[in-house]
Motif scaffolding. Structure first.
Motif, PDB file in Angstrom:
ATOM      1  N   ALA A   1      -1.601   4.855 -14.873  1.00  0.00           N
ATOM      2  CA  ALA A   1      -3.048   5.083 -15.035  1.00  0.00           C
ATOM      3  C   ALA A   1      -4.793   4.823 -13.779  1.00  0.00           C
ATOM      4  CB  ALA A   1      -3.922   6.212 -16.588  1.00  0.00           C
ATOM      5  N   GLU A   2      -4.374   3.297 -14.796  1.00  0.00           N
ATOM      6  CA  GLU A   2      -5.240   2.231 -13.697  1.00  0.00           C
ATOM      7  C   GLU A   2      -4.917   2.312 -12.657  1.00  0.00           C
ATOM      8  OE1 GLU A   2      -5.100  -1.914 -13.699  1.00  0.00           O
ATOM      9  OE2 GLU A   2      -6.127  -1.254 -15.906  1.00  0.00           O
ATOM     10  N   LYS A   3      -3.928   2.260 -11.993  1.00  0.00           N
ATOM     11  CA  LYS A   3      -3.666   3.014 -10.832  1.00  0.00           C
ATOM     12  C   LYS A   3      -3.968   3.216  -9.566  1.00  0.00           C
ATOM     13  CE  LYS A   3       0.217  -0.934 -11.811  1.00  0.00           C
ATOM     14  NZ  LYS A   3       2.152  -1.229 -11.437  1.00  0.00           N
TER      15      LYS A   3
ATOM     16  N   LEU B   1       2.467   5.505 -19.669  1.00  0.00           N
ATOM     17  CA  LEU B   1       1.502   5.957 -18.451  1.00  0.00           C
ATOM     18  C   LEU B   1      -0.085   5.382 -18.323  1.00  0.00           C
ATOM     19  CD1 LEU B   1       3.496   9.029 -17.998  1.00  0.00           C
ATOM     20  CD2 LEU B   1       3.713   7.365 -16.827  1.00  0.00           C
ATOM     21  N   PHE B   2      -0.623   5.635 -19.787  1.00  0.00           N
ATOM     22  CA  PHE B   2      -2.568   5.994 -19.553  1.00  0.00           C
ATOM     23  C   PHE B   2      -3.118   5.358 -20.434  1.00  0.00           C
ATOM     24  CE2 PHE B   2      -0.295   9.992 -18.518  1.00  0.00           C
ATOM     25  CZ  PHE B   2      -1.414  10.465 -16.991  1.00  0.00           C
ATOM     26  N   SER B   3      -2.835   3.479 -20.915  1.00  0.00           N
ATOM     27  CA  SER B   3      -3.492   3.118 -21.281  1.00  0.00           C
ATOM     28  C   SER B   3      -2.608   1.853 -20.891  1.00  0.00           C
ATOM     29  CB  SER B   3      -2.865   3.067 -23.370  1.00  0.00           C
ATOM     30  OG  SER B   3      -2.038   2.917 -23.575  1.00  0.00           O
ATOM     31  N   GLY B   4      -3.516   0.347 -21.226  1.00  0.00           N
ATOM     32  CA  GLY B   4      -3.997  -0.993 -21.141  1.00  0.00           C
ATOM     33  C   GLY B   4      -3.254  -0.643 -19.483  1.00  0.00           C
ATOM     34  N   ALA B   5      -4.220  -2.267 -19.265  1.00  0.00           N
ATOM     35  CA  ALA B   5      -3.609  -2.885 -18.016  1.00  0.00           C
ATOM     36  C   ALA B   5      -2.482  -3.094 -16.661  1.00  0.00           C
ATOM     37  CB  ALA B   5      -4.140  -4.377 -18.378  1.00  0.00           C
ATOM     38  N   TYR B   6      -3.261  -2.425 -16.212  1.00  0.00           N
ATOM     39  CA  TYR B   6      -1.892  -2.356 -14.671  1.00  0.00           C
ATOM     40  C   TYR B   6      -0.793  -0.950 -15.598  1.00  0.00           C
ATOM     41  CZ  TYR B   6      -2.922  -7.120 -13.937  1.00  0.00           C
ATOM     42  OH  TYR B   6      -3.447  -8.316 -13.724  1.00  0.00           O
ATOM     43  N   SER B   7      -1.486   0.206 -16.279  1.00  0.00           N
ATOM     44  CA  SER B   7      -0.568   0.973 -16.460  1.00  0.00           C
ATOM     45  C   SER B   7      -0.279   1.608 -14.935  1.00  0.00           C
ATOM     46  CB  SER B   7      -1.624   1.854 -17.673  1.00  0.00           C
ATOM     47  OG  SER B   7      -2.798   2.214 -16.888  1.00  0.00           O
TER      48      SER B   7
END
Length: 163
Positions: free
Chosen positions: A118-120, A110-116
């Motif tokens: 969290a990013e959204k 949920l909270f790391s990486g591109a397009y996660s």
């Protein structure tokens, strides 16, 4: 701007920091206590923002909050694996024992990486903050290539630009 918008902006700022803190936390099964503390702060800050935006009369704030809630809803199965229940009002509740029994790779999902998620979520939280601090002044604005706000073009200026 209203008092409600100021509360929305403050809540958005807190949630942004919580998401950032979670992203910086070691997301391993050996670090469950620290992850729980960070995740619990995220849940509290998320709920505060959802409750504050529900009171806003700023349509932009409300729309961005609805997008934020849809991001959470679309990740409900992952949240569920972490002991998080999504209420009918889209607020979250966290079960500490279920969270600590869960595989922390779900937090990482949920909270790391591109397009996660969290990013959204961060994108929507930033929008809520911007709309809450600038009020309705952003309505019907367009932006030039440098990001500066300009009024919506009139037909005359569009025709002049074409000619």
């Amino acid at each position: 701007k209203t008092v409600t918008d100021a509360s929305c902006a403050a809540s958005a700022n807190s949630l942004y920091k919580s998401i950032e803190n979670l992203g910086a936390t070691d997301m391993t099964n050996d670090n469950k206590d620290a992850l729980y503390k960070a995740f619990n702060a995220f849940v509290k800050d998320y709920n505060d923002l959802i409750k504050n935006t529900a009171k806003s009369k700023n349509s932009n704030v409300v729309n961005q909050a609805n997008y934020l809630k849809s991001i959470v809803s679309s990740n409900s199965s992952t949240f569920s694996k972490l002991g998080v229940t999504i209420g009918s009002d889209k607020t979250l509740s966290l079960d500490e024992s279920k969270f600590k029994d869960a595989d922390m790779s779900n937090v990482k999902k949920l909270f790391s990486g591109a397009y996660s998620a969290a990013e959204k979520m961060t994108d929507k939280v930033n929008s809520i903050y911007r709309y809450a601090t600038q009020g309705e002044t952003l309505n019907k604005k367009t932006y030039d290539n440098a990001g500066g706000g300009v009024g919506a073009p009139t037909m005359g200026s569009m025709v002049d630009a074409i000619l």
